[in-house]
Design a protein around this motif. Sequence first.
Motif, PDB file in Angstrom:
ATOM      1  N   ALA A   2       0.837  -1.207   0.000  1.00  0.00           N
ATOM      2  CA  ALA A   2       0.000   0.000   0.000  1.00  0.00           C
ATOM      3  C   ALA A   2       0.872   1.256   0.000  1.00  0.00           C
ATOM      4  CB  ALA A   2      -0.898  -0.004   1.225  1.00  0.00           C
ATOM      5  N   GLN A   3       0.319   2.324  -0.519  1.00  0.00           N
ATOM      6  CA  GLN A   3       1.005   3.616  -0.530  1.00  0.00           C
ATOM      7  C   GLN A   3      -0.021   4.701  -0.262  1.00  0.00           C
ATOM      8  OE1 GLN A   3       4.078   4.527  -3.498  1.00  0.00           O
ATOM      9  NE2 GLN A   3       2.778   6.196  -4.166  1.00  0.00           N
ATOM     10  N   LYS A   4       0.273   5.560   0.707  1.00  0.00           N
ATOM     11  CA  LYS A   4      -0.627   6.665   1.031  1.00  0.00           C
ATOM     12  C   LYS A   4       0.174   7.938   1.198  1.00  0.00           C
ATOM     13  CE  LYS A   4      -4.116   3.786   3.017  1.00  0.00           C
ATOM     14  NZ  LYS A   4      -5.001   3.516   4.118  1.00  0.00           N
ATOM     15  N   ARG A   5      -0.496   9.043   0.877  1.00  0.00           N
ATOM     16  CA  ARG A   5       0.143  10.361   0.964  1.00  0.00           C
ATOM     17  C   ARG A   5      -0.632  11.193   1.982  1.00  0.00           C
ATOM     18  NH1 ARG A   5       3.101  13.742  -3.063  1.00  0.00           N
ATOM     19  NH2 ARG A   5       2.588  15.895  -2.639  1.00  0.00           N
ATOM     20  N   TYR A   6       0.105  11.862   2.844  1.00  0.00           N
ATOM     21  CA  TYR A   6      -0.486  12.692   3.893  1.00  0.00           C
ATOM     22  C   TYR A   6      -0.011  14.128   3.710  1.00  0.00           C
ATOM     23  CZ  TYR A   6      -1.260   8.188   6.142  1.00  0.00           C
ATOM     24  OH  TYR A   6      -1.658   6.897   6.421  1.00  0.00           O
ATOM     25  N   VAL A  30       5.110  -0.211   8.200  1.00  0.00           N
ATOM     26  CA  VAL A  30       5.723   0.817   7.351  1.00  0.00           C
ATOM     27  C   VAL A  30       7.087   0.330   6.864  1.00  0.00           C
ATOM     28  CG1 VAL A  30       6.685   3.155   7.284  1.00  0.00           C
ATOM     29  CG2 VAL A  30       4.494   2.730   8.428  1.00  0.00           C
ATOM     30  N   SER A  31       7.284   0.376   5.540  1.00  0.00           N
ATOM     31  CA  SER A  31       8.573  -0.035   4.982  1.00  0.00           C
ATOM     32  C   SER A  31       9.364   1.124   4.398  1.00  0.00           C
ATOM     33  CB  SER A  31       8.365  -1.108   3.907  1.00  0.00           C
ATOM     34  OG  SER A  31       7.571  -0.611   2.860  1.00  0.00           O
ATOM     35  N   GLU A  32       8.664   2.224   4.062  1.00  0.00           N
ATOM     36  CA  GLU A  32       9.364   3.383   3.486  1.00  0.00           C
ATOM     37  C   GLU A  32       8.595   4.663   3.787  1.00  0.00           C
ATOM     38  OE1 GLU A  32      11.253   4.867  -0.777  1.00  0.00           O
ATOM     39  OE2 GLU A  32       9.729   3.309  -0.794  1.00  0.00           O
ATOM     40  N   ALA A  47       2.855  -2.555   4.196  1.00  0.00           N
ATOM     41  CA  ALA A  47       1.776  -3.538   4.194  1.00  0.00           C
ATOM     42  C   ALA A  47       0.854  -3.263   5.370  1.00  0.00           C
ATOM     43  CB  ALA A  47       2.363  -4.943   4.307  1.00  0.00           C
ATOM     44  N   ASP A  48      -0.435  -3.344   5.122  1.00  0.00           N
ATOM     45  CA  ASP A  48      -1.431  -3.161   6.190  1.00  0.00           C
ATOM     46  C   ASP A  48      -1.213  -1.871   6.972  1.00  0.00           C
ATOM     47  OD1 ASP A  48      -2.640  -5.635   5.562  1.00  0.00           O
ATOM     48  OD2 ASP A  48      -1.137  -6.685   6.758  1.00  0.00           O
TER      49      ASP A  48
END
Length: 71
Positions: A2-6, A30-32, A47-48
């Motif tokens: 997954a990828q999200k932007r805040y 969180v991986s990155e 992931a998740d």
Amino acid sequence: MAQKRYNVTGMSCEHCAASITEEVSDVPGVSEVVVDLAANAVTVRGADLDDELVRAAIVEAGYGVGEPTAA
């Protein structure tokens, strides 16, 4: 993955970016973490991803944060 932007308020320097990266990197899954100072945004990959935990980590670092968007 997954990828999200805040959207983040209050960031102005590399120290800000380092603080956010350190806090958000500790969130499970969180991986990155990629901080874009010019856009006032943080992109998180993993992931998740738990939005509440990611947002809480950004607040813990001392910054305001909006709802996530797809990155």
